[in-house]
Write an enzyme that holds these catalytic residues in place. Structure first.
Site, PDB file in Angstrom:
ATOM      1  N   ASN A   9    -139.160 -35.202 -40.299  1.00  0.00           N
ATOM      2  CA  ASN A   9    -138.261 -36.165 -39.659  1.00  0.00           C
ATOM      3  C   ASN A   9    -137.029 -35.407 -39.195  1.00  0.00           C
ATOM      4  O   ASN A   9    -136.182 -35.050 -40.008  1.00  0.00           O
ATOM      5  CB  ASN A   9    -137.876 -37.266 -40.665  1.00  0.00           C
ATOM      6  CG  ASN A   9    -136.805 -38.192 -40.109  1.00  0.00           C
ATOM      7  OD1 ASN A   9    -136.599 -38.267 -38.900  1.00  0.00           O
ATOM      8  ND2 ASN A   9    -136.115 -38.897 -40.995  1.00  0.00           N
ATOM      9  N   LYS A  11    -134.581 -36.443 -37.566  1.00  0.00           N
ATOM     10  CA  LYS A  11    -133.374 -37.280 -37.458  1.00  0.00           C
ATOM     11  C   LYS A  11    -132.724 -37.016 -36.089  1.00  0.00           C
ATOM     12  O   LYS A  11    -133.438 -36.694 -35.138  1.00  0.00           O
ATOM     13  CB  LYS A  11    -132.395 -37.024 -38.609  1.00  0.00           C
ATOM     14  CG  LYS A  11    -133.094 -37.034 -39.967  1.00  0.00           C
ATOM     15  CD  LYS A  11    -132.134 -37.101 -41.105  1.00  0.00           C
ATOM     16  CE  LYS A  11    -132.870 -36.832 -42.406  1.00  0.00           C
ATOM     17  NZ  LYS A  11    -132.244 -37.483 -43.552  1.00  0.00           N
ATOM     18  N   HIS A  92    -136.732 -46.504 -42.563  1.00  0.00           N
ATOM     19  CA  HIS A  92    -136.051 -45.351 -43.161  1.00  0.00           C
ATOM     20  C   HIS A  92    -134.710 -45.836 -43.734  1.00  0.00           C
ATOM     21  O   HIS A  92    -134.057 -46.701 -43.153  1.00  0.00           O
ATOM     22  CB  HIS A  92    -135.829 -44.256 -42.101  1.00  0.00           C
ATOM     23  CG  HIS A  92    -135.339 -42.980 -42.696  1.00  0.00           C
ATOM     24  ND1 HIS A  92    -134.027 -42.794 -43.072  1.00  0.00           N
ATOM     25  CD2 HIS A  92    -135.986 -41.838 -43.024  1.00  0.00           C
ATOM     26  CE1 HIS A  92    -133.891 -41.584 -43.587  1.00  0.00           C
ATOM     27  NE2 HIS A  92    -135.059 -40.987 -43.576  1.00  0.00           N
ATOM     28  N   GLU A  94    -131.828 -44.700 -43.698  1.00  0.00           N
ATOM     29  CA  GLU A  94    -130.674 -44.613 -42.792  1.00  0.00           C
ATOM     30  C   GLU A  94    -130.660 -45.792 -41.827  1.00  0.00           C
ATOM     31  O   GLU A  94    -129.599 -46.285 -41.438  1.00  0.00           O
ATOM     32  CB  GLU A  94    -130.686 -43.260 -42.059  1.00  0.00           C
ATOM     33  CG  GLU A  94    -130.299 -42.122 -43.007  1.00  0.00           C
ATOM     34  CD  GLU A  94    -130.881 -40.760 -42.674  1.00  0.00           C
ATOM     35  OE1 GLU A  94    -131.387 -40.561 -41.541  1.00  0.00           O
ATOM     36  OE2 GLU A  94    -130.862 -39.881 -43.560  1.00  0.00           O
ATOM     37  N   GLU A 164    -138.855 -42.897 -50.731  1.00  0.00           N
ATOM     38  CA  GLU A 164    -137.698 -42.030 -50.511  1.00  0.00           C
ATOM     39  C   GLU A 164    -136.498 -42.602 -51.267  1.00  0.00           C
ATOM     40  O   GLU A 164    -135.803 -43.483 -50.749  1.00  0.00           O
ATOM     41  CB  GLU A 164    -137.372 -41.975 -49.017  1.00  0.00           C
ATOM     42  CG  GLU A 164    -138.486 -41.392 -48.175  1.00  0.00           C
ATOM     43  CD  GLU A 164    -137.922 -40.775 -46.917  1.00  0.00           C
ATOM     44  OE1 GLU A 164    -138.059 -39.561 -46.769  1.00  0.00           O
ATOM     45  OE2 GLU A 164    -137.316 -41.487 -46.120  1.00  0.00           O
ATOM     46  N   GLY A 170    -131.154 -36.090 -48.174  1.00  0.00           N
ATOM     47  CA  GLY A 170    -130.090 -35.267 -47.603  1.00  0.00           C
ATOM     48  C   GLY A 170    -129.003 -34.884 -48.595  1.00  0.00           C
ATOM     49  O   GLY A 170    -127.951 -34.380 -48.204  1.00  0.00           O
ATOM     50  N   SER A 206    -134.998 -34.486 -50.108  1.00  0.00           N
ATOM     51  CA  SER A 206    -134.628 -33.103 -50.413  1.00  0.00           C
ATOM     52  C   SER A 206    -135.813 -32.245 -50.851  1.00  0.00           C
ATOM     53  O   SER A 206    -135.667 -31.383 -51.731  1.00  0.00           O
ATOM     54  CB  SER A 206    -133.503 -33.067 -51.451  1.00  0.00           C
ATOM     55  OG  SER A 206    -132.344 -33.712 -50.949  1.00  0.00           O
TER      56      SER A 206
HETATM   57  C1  PEP Z   1    -135.724 -38.022 -44.644  1.00  0.00           C
HETATM   58  O1  PEP Z   1    -134.909 -38.038 -43.728  1.00  0.00           O
HETATM   59  O2  PEP Z   1    -136.685 -38.804 -44.611  1.00  0.00           O
HETATM   60  C2  PEP Z   1    -135.536 -37.077 -45.751  1.00  0.00           C
HETATM   61  C3  PEP Z   1    -136.362 -37.108 -46.766  1.00  0.00           C
HETATM   62  O3  PEP Z   1    -134.485 -36.210 -45.643  1.00  0.00           O
HETATM   63  P1  PEP Z   1    -134.204 -34.898 -46.543  1.00  0.00           P
HETATM   64  O4  PEP Z   1    -135.523 -34.182 -46.706  1.00  0.00           O
HETATM   65  O5  PEP Z   1    -133.224 -34.107 -45.740  1.00  0.00           O
HETATM   66  O6  PEP Z   1    -133.682 -35.367 -47.850  1.00  0.00           O
END
Ligand code: PEP
Length: 243
Positions: A9, A11, A92, A94, A164, A170, A206
């Site tokens: 992803n 972003k 997601h 976000e 998630e 992040g 992460s």
């Molecule tokens: C994501 O944006 O779905 C995500 C898991 O981000 P990160 O791996 O940066 O934590």
């Protein structure tokens, strides 16, 4: 056996020149899982060409719940399809936290993706406050149920799920393999009870090359949804190869 996946992803990152380098590098990765990348809308056409002939699938990060019409700024599932998109993230964290997406909107988005023949990657996850107050299971299953009730078992069988934890996205904090497995098992049970067969459940938050194998080694973890680390070709490739 559920299909294994590693999905990147990006972003709101990338530009025309660095995208080419990254896309070209990841198409050369060899591995057994399926790989997809969720690129920002303006780069779909570029990525469609760059991924042609490779096994890497093109995905988007969001989709409108509406088919067409006076919805300024929205992008429909059928528009995504025209650019070779086969998967799309819905819900997601976000989108939920920064753009006000409710469980109902996420469910409608999943339905609209399925209607156009796209695979929704349905994201669920609790905040740190929710985890600390013992509500993780309730929150994750509520988010799952909102989608599952709306699209039914036929729809569910066309989805990929992604757990998630919001506190791990992040932040550099990763759920322990045991924490991930516990939630994945709840989701697996809920999906099975809803009648879904062999649904893939990915972990996101992460994930890096150093921790990927341990997380992917859990019984109910079928791969990863990778944010930050998907922007670095060697890192993303190493994660892909950890499965
Ligand atoms: C994501 O944006 O779905 C995500 C898991 O981000 P990160 O791996 O940066 O934590």
């Amino acid at each position: 056996m559920s299909q294994k996946w590693v999905i990147g992803n990006w972003k709101m990152n990338g530009d025309l020149s660095s995208n080419i380098t990254l896309l070209s590098a990841i198409t050369h990765a060899s591995g057994t899982a399926k790989m997809a990348v969720c690129v920002p809308y303006p780069y779909l056409a570029q990525a469609q060409v760059a991924l042609q002939g490779s096994a890497v699938l093109l995905a988007a990060q969001d989709v409108s719940q509406f088919d067409k019409g006076a919805y300024t700024g929205e992008v429909s599932a059928s528009m995504l399809k025209e650019f070779g998109v086969t998967m799309v993230l819905v819900g997601h964290s976000e989108r939920r936290s920064l753009f006000g997406e409710t469980d109902d909107i996420v469910a409608a988005k999943a339905a609209s993706a399925i209607k156009a023949g796209l695979t929704p990657v349905v994201c669920v996850g609790e905040t740190l406050a929710e985890r600390d107050s013992g509500q993780a299971k309730e929150v994750v299953l509520r988010q799952f149920k909102a989608v599952s009730d709306y699209i039914g078992v036929e729809g569910l069988n066309q989805c990929v799920l992604a757990y998630e934890p919001v506190w791990a996205i992040g932040t550099g904090l990763t759920a322990t393999p045991e924490q991930a497995q516990e939630v994945h098992a709840w989701l697996r049970e809920a999906a099975t009870q809803a009648g879904a067969v062999d649904i893939s459940i990915l972990y996101g938050g992460s994930v890096k090359a150093v921790n990927a194998a341990e997380i992917f080694g859990q019984a109910d973890v079928d791969g990863g949804l990778i944010g930050g680390a998907s922007l670095v070709a060697e890192e993303f490739t190493a994660i892909y190869q950890a499965i």
